[in-house]
Structure formats: C-alpha cells, structure tokens
Scaffold this motif. Structure first.
Motif, mmCIF file in Angstrom:
data_model
loop_
_atom_site.group_PDB
_atom_site.id
_atom_site.type_symbol
_atom_site.label_atom_id
_atom_site.label_comp_id
_atom_site.label_asym_id
_atom_site.label_seq_id
_atom_site.Cartn_x
_atom_site.Cartn_y
_atom_site.Cartn_z
ATOM 1 N N LYS A 92 40.045 36.227 53.954
ATOM 2 C CA LYS A 92 39.390 37.063 52.938
ATOM 3 C C LYS A 92 38.625 36.134 52.003
ATOM 4 O O LYS A 92 39.118 35.060 51.651
ATOM 5 C CB LYS A 92 40.417 37.872 52.143
ATOM 6 C CG LYS A 92 41.137 38.929 52.972
ATOM 7 C CD LYS A 92 41.921 39.916 52.137
ATOM 8 C CE LYS A 92 43.228 39.373 51.645
ATOM 9 N NZ LYS A 92 44.312 39.324 52.634
ATOM 10 N N GLU A 94 36.073 36.086 48.421
ATOM 11 C CA GLU A 94 35.429 36.800 47.306
ATOM 12 C C GLU A 94 34.373 35.882 46.697
ATOM 13 O O GLU A 94 34.674 34.763 46.256
ATOM 14 C CB GLU A 94 36.454 37.201 46.244
ATOM 15 C CG GLU A 94 35.823 37.645 44.945
ATOM 16 C CD GLU A 94 36.147 39.081 44.535
ATOM 17 O OE1 GLU A 94 36.744 39.824 45.340
ATOM 18 O OE2 GLU A 94 35.784 39.439 43.408
ATOM 19 N N ARG B 17 29.542 40.829 42.830
ATOM 20 C CA ARG B 17 30.697 40.305 43.551
ATOM 21 C C ARG B 17 30.694 40.860 44.957
ATOM 22 O O ARG B 17 30.258 41.991 45.183
ATOM 23 C CB ARG B 17 32.004 40.730 42.868
ATOM 24 C CG ARG B 17 32.136 40.138 41.496
ATOM 25 C CD ARG B 17 33.501 40.424 40.907
ATOM 26 N NE ARG B 17 33.564 39.818 39.579
ATOM 27 C CZ ARG B 17 34.659 39.429 38.972
ATOM 28 N NH1 ARG B 17 35.834 39.602 39.561
ATOM 29 N NH2 ARG B 17 34.621 38.881 37.783
ATOM 30 N N HIS B 19 33.408 41.162 48.225
ATOM 31 C CA HIS B 19 34.719 40.918 48.825
ATOM 32 C C HIS B 19 34.585 41.073 50.335
ATOM 33 O O HIS B 19 34.285 42.166 50.826
ATOM 34 C CB HIS B 19 35.758 41.896 48.274
ATOM 35 C CG HIS B 19 37.115 41.637 48.816
ATOM 36 N ND1 HIS B 19 37.929 40.649 48.327
ATOM 37 C CD2 HIS B 19 37.772 42.187 49.853
ATOM 38 C CE1 HIS B 19 39.060 40.613 49.027
ATOM 39 N NE2 HIS B 19 38.983 41.534 49.965
ATOM 40 N N ARG B 21 36.115 40.733 54.244
ATOM 41 C CA ARG B 21 37.362 40.788 55.021
ATOM 42 C C ARG B 21 37.004 40.625 56.494
ATOM 43 O O ARG B 21 36.146 41.353 57.015
ATOM 44 C CB ARG B 21 38.038 42.156 54.791
ATOM 45 C CG ARG B 21 39.480 42.244 55.228
ATOM 46 C CD ARG B 21 40.139 43.500 54.640
ATOM 47 N NE ARG B 21 39.364 44.697 54.975
ATOM 48 C CZ ARG B 21 39.547 45.438 56.086
ATOM 49 N NH1 ARG B 21 40.491 45.128 56.956
ATOM 50 N NH2 ARG B 21 38.811 46.508 56.300
#
Lengths: 166, 166
Positions: A92, A94, B17, B19, B21
């Motif tokens: 993951k 960010e 931002r 994120h 995955r």
C-alpha cells in the motif's frame, strides 16, 4: 515482471505521446500512444468540477498526475521485488503533493512545495532487503526520476507560417 | 472559469493525496482525494500489459502522467483565455515525452530526456496576445511548474516500530 515480459535491450528509449482535444466546457479528450519501444494506445480524459466551469465528466489533471506517480512507484516495487527475490505479500502506498497557488493580476501562478510517499510493504524479507528494494524502485521509477530533476519543456505554437517556438 | 467558480484567496495550498493498493498481478487501485482548498474524491487505477506481467485492465502509470500534463496545460489555456479575453475557437495540444531506459544488474534505471508540447490554438486574437496567453498558462500550470524544477521527494517506510525515512 513475469516470463511473458518482452526482452528489452541494454538501453532503450521509452516514448509517450498524448494528443489532447478540447471539448465541452473544460473537458479534454486525451489520446495517448506509447510509441516506443512498442506501440500501445490508451484513451483518457480530464475535466473540472462545476466551480472551475467544468462538468466533472472525468478526473482533473492533478488527479491523473498523482495517480501516475503513485502507480509508477508501486509498479516498480512489484516488478523489482520479483527480480530481487523479495517476497511481497501486500503493498500500500500513500502519496501527498502540495502546491502553492498565488493570485497574480487576472490570473495566477503556482509552485510545488511538498512531495511525500509513504510505503507499506508486507514482506517476510529482512528489513535491509526491503529498504534496498525501495531504493532500487526509486531509481527505476520514470516519474520519480523526472520530478527529481529540473526539466526543460520545449513549446511550439501553430501559426499560418508553420510551427514556431514560444 | 465561469461565474460558478469558487472565490479563491490571494494565496492558497492545493493538496492532493493518492492511496494506492496493489491488487491482481500489476493493477493498482488508486483512490485520489483533493484535500485542500476543498475536498473531492476520484477513483482511478493503473495496470500494465501482458508483456509486463499485467492484465491491461487500466492505463499504465506513464499514460496517466502524460495525460495529467497535457490536460493541465490545456485547462490553464482555456481558463486563462476567458480571464485575458482571448477568444478560443478550438484548442489541440500534442505532448511528447522520451525517457532513457538503461538495464543495470537485475533491474534498470531511467531518466527523462525530452519534453515537447505543440499547441494549436484557433483564435481571432492577434498573434502576440495568443503568445501571451501561452506564457501565462505555462506559469499557472501546476504540472509544468513541477517538472521545471528539481523536487525533493520524501519517502517513509512502515516498520513494526513506526514510520522511518528511507
């Protein structure tokens, strides 16, 4: 990368082109072609929300940009984990980017002021091998390497007499 | 920009931002949030083709990146044309980026080596006002301004003892 990976030479040029066409209020149709080392085509678009006079039919350019950065470092980590034999059970990332926006006369000017990338790797490999994987991925990440240097962007404008530098 | 545009202060921070995955073979789910000056959310994804071990379910990171650059300069040209009273009947932009790719041990390193942007503006305004529009748009384009300087990217890695700089 797996066994289906194309055999690359020791050195190569990777070239991308994007043809943008303004449509609607603020939407841009973006036809992207990877020209080298082999050809591939992708259709994308950008737009803006109502507050910027757009119709929100596609993500704004900065969302595409931070997605490109985040996807690029993640792709390098995954590709290089295989090559460096670092098991990767989960990944993951960010990313955070801040720009300063300053009004100037009728328009505005802008400048980046923060880039942060937090990496969460789930691996059974020892700490120093995971650190080495990240270091390697930074150097292989096309977008990180681009942001880490001062690039010259050449502009040309179409005129009745042909293309001129601006 | 039109009358629905949010009134911005003289100076502001624009913060994004992302994120990411990792899922599937090489696909990354990318949840993007504009945090400031107001909050908006966008769901994107990247993937790679079969030759890179992916399933081609989404564009590769470099396609997102060049789309962001192209869309950003186009958006600035359109927004600033209104503010500078330059009629814009049509706008087409072609961006080209080349990276050098060099194999090194088991992995590879990369470096950008060419950025070119061709701008085709259909306007009844005189040549020098169209040139002035392009100059203004360059300074307002978040991504151009980012690429034109050497940025420092800070990385942190998650460890059992907390986040550490890498």
């Amino acid at each position: 990368m797996n066994s289906k990976e194309v055999k690359m030479p020791a050195k190569a040029i990777v070239e991308f082109r994007c043809h943008g066409r303004a449509v609607g209020k603020m939407r841009n149709e973006l036809a992207v072609t990877m020209v080298r080392p082999f050809e591939e085509h992708f259709d994308l678009a950008s737009d803006e929300g109502a507050f910027h006079g757009g119709d929100a039919t596609a993500p704004p350019p900065l969302a595409l940009f931070i997605s490109g950065l985040t996807g690029c470092i993640m792709t390098q980590i995954r590709a290089f984990a295989k090559r460096l034999d670092v098991p990767l059970d989960d990944l993951k990332v960010e990313a955070r980017i801040e720009w300063l926006w300053v009004a100037k006369d009728k328009v505005y000017e802008t400048a980046p002021q923060l880039f942060e990338i937090d990496i969460d790797i789930d691996s059974s490999a020892p700490h120093d091998r995971v650190v080495a994987l990240i270091e390697t991925a930074k150097k292989g990440c096309f977008i990180e390497q681009t942001l880490a240097r001062k690039n010259t962007i050449r502009h040309r404008m179409k005129t009745p007499g042909g293309w001129v530098e601006v």
